[in-house]
Design a protein around this motif. Structure first.
Motif, PDB file in Angstrom:
ATOM      1  N   VAL A 205       0.864  -1.182   0.000  1.00 36.08           N
ATOM      2  CA  VAL A 205       0.000   0.000   0.000  1.00 36.08           C
ATOM      3  C   VAL A 205       0.900   1.232   0.000  1.00 36.08           C
ATOM      4  O   VAL A 205       1.618   1.498   0.965  1.00 36.08           O
ATOM      5  CB  VAL A 205      -0.932   0.035   1.219  1.00 36.08           C
ATOM      6  CG1 VAL A 205      -1.822   1.288   1.165  1.00 36.08           C
ATOM      7  CG2 VAL A 205      -1.793  -1.221   1.286  1.00 36.08           C
ATOM      8  N   ALA A 206       0.861   1.979  -1.098  1.00 42.85           N
ATOM      9  CA  ALA A 206       1.618   3.231  -1.211  1.00 42.85           C
ATOM     10  C   ALA A 206       0.785   4.334  -0.575  1.00 42.85           C
ATOM     11  O   ALA A 206       0.093   5.101  -1.250  1.00 42.85           O
ATOM     12  CB  ALA A 206       1.929   3.535  -2.675  1.00 42.85           C
ATOM     13  N   ASN A 207       0.863   4.407   0.741  1.00 43.87           N
ATOM     14  CA  ASN A 207       0.004   5.318   1.496  1.00 43.87           C
ATOM     15  C   ASN A 207       0.677   6.656   1.789  1.00 43.87           C
ATOM     16  O   ASN A 207      -0.005   7.659   1.993  1.00 43.87           O
ATOM     17  CB  ASN A 207      -0.400   4.655   2.817  1.00 43.87           C
ATOM     18  CG  ASN A 207      -1.196   5.573   3.704  1.00 43.87           C
ATOM     19  OD1 ASN A 207      -2.341   5.897   3.431  1.00 43.87           O
ATOM     20  ND2 ASN A 207      -0.577   6.012   4.800  1.00 43.87           N
ATOM     21  N   ALA A 208       2.000   6.694   1.810  1.00 44.57           N
ATOM     22  CA  ALA A 208       2.705   7.931   2.155  1.00 44.57           C
ATOM     23  C   ALA A 208       2.363   9.042   1.170  1.00 44.57           C
ATOM     24  O   ALA A 208       2.348   8.835  -0.042  1.00 44.57           O
ATOM     25  CB  ALA A 208       4.214   7.698   2.168  1.00 44.57           C
ATOM     26  N   GLY A 209       2.080  10.202   1.708  1.00 48.75           N
ATOM     27  CA  GLY A 209       1.759  11.342   0.850  1.00 48.75           C
ATOM     28  C   GLY A 209       1.847  12.631   1.645  1.00 48.75           C
ATOM     29  O   GLY A 209       1.877  12.621   2.876  1.00 48.75           O
ATOM     30  N   ILE A 210       1.878  13.728   0.921  1.00 50.34           N
ATOM     31  CA  ILE A 210       1.961  15.038   1.565  1.00 50.34           C
ATOM     32  C   ILE A 210       0.959  15.979   0.921  1.00 50.34           C
ATOM     33  O   ILE A 210       0.729  15.941  -0.290  1.00 50.34           O
ATOM     34  CB  ILE A 210       3.396  15.607   1.472  1.00 50.34           C
ATOM     35  CG1 ILE A 210       3.523  16.879   2.298  1.00 50.34           C
ATOM     36  CG2 ILE A 210       3.808  15.857   0.027  1.00 50.34           C
ATOM     37  CD1 ILE A 210       4.946  17.362   2.443  1.00 50.34           C
TER      38      ILE A 210
END
Length: 258
Positions: A92-97
């Protein structure tokens, strides 16, 4: 070796998971006996989150602190996951800003910061994970974290919304290249969600409860349950799709600023 004819345990890698939606995804997967590598930029937060999950599900979670937008670190993170648990099956590519700003005065540095983490981080995590899954020859699941701002205009979020819409197109495009390897890829698009960060914002819950048809903003559990389903064997024939989880907000789209 599996001597009881049981399925091999699955291994998941979740980025940006020290708190909020990412943490809840990790906690839920661990509760279902999925081994989880939990990533967050903050080492202390990573350690705390890992300890919290292991207190209830001992041995099912390890931490890997670092910048999920750094391609060198992404490769390291995939290697560490495989070293720790023996495989990599779910990502899961959950990292975000989120960096708010008016379009006419938006800073180039902020633009590149948003795109590096939200887009490049997700793209190259999927690439590195897919290579590992292909080598394992048993398929896998990828999931991108989009947003309702990729579907509906939201004030001062042009760059962020653009990055989230792009992730949904990436999920669709990768169907062409990853389906032959039995890797499915989808996206979820959360709406307003009560997390540690948004709970600090004045009137956030009140405002979104008023304008969300279902009468409340989402909880991290609402998003995590949908993610867990899309990562499960029951959803392996679902690919290239984007699921909006917003209590009906995009159906009516009233502005939170009025």
């Amino acid at each position: 070796m599996n001597t009881q004819n049981q399925p091999d345990p699955q291994v998941a890698l979740i980025t940006g998971a020290g708190t909020g939606i990412g943490f809840e995804i990790c906690r839920l997967l661990a509760s279902r006996r999925v081994y989880v590598m939990l990533n967050d930029l903050d080492p202390l937060l990573t350690e705390k989150a890992t300890q919290t999950i292991n207190a209830s599900h001992p041995g099912f979670c390890k931490g890997c602190p670092g910048d999920a937008g750094d391609t060198g670190f992404i490769s390291q993170m995939v290697r560490e996951t495989v070293k720790a648990f023996g495989s990599l099956d779910l990502v899961v590519a959950n990292a975000g800003i989120t960096l708010f700003g008016e379009f006419l005065s938006y800073k180039e540095a902020d633009f590149h910061k948003v795109m590096q983490l939200n887009l490049a981080g997700s793209f190259f995590l999927a690439q590195q994970a897919s290579r590992q899954m292909i080598a394992q020859k048993r398929g896998g699941s990828l999931l991108f974290m989009s947003s309702v701002t990729g579907h509906q205009a939201h004030k001062n979020l042009a760059a962020y919304g653009m990055s989230k819409a792009a992730l949904e197109m990436l999920a669709k495009t990768l169907v062409l290249e990853l389906s032959p390897f039995k890797i499915n890829v989808n996206a979820v698009a959360p709406g307003a969600t009560i997390t540690e960060r948004t709970a600090q914002e004045a009137s956030y819950s009140e405002t979104w409860s008023r304008i969300t048809p279902m009468g409340r903003p989402a909880r991290p559990q609402d998003i995590a349950e949908a993610v867990a389903f899309l990562l499960s064997p029951q959803a392996r024939h679902i690919t290239g799709q984007s699921l909006v989880i917003d209590g009906g907000w995009t159906a009516t789209s009233p502005s939170p600023y009025t």
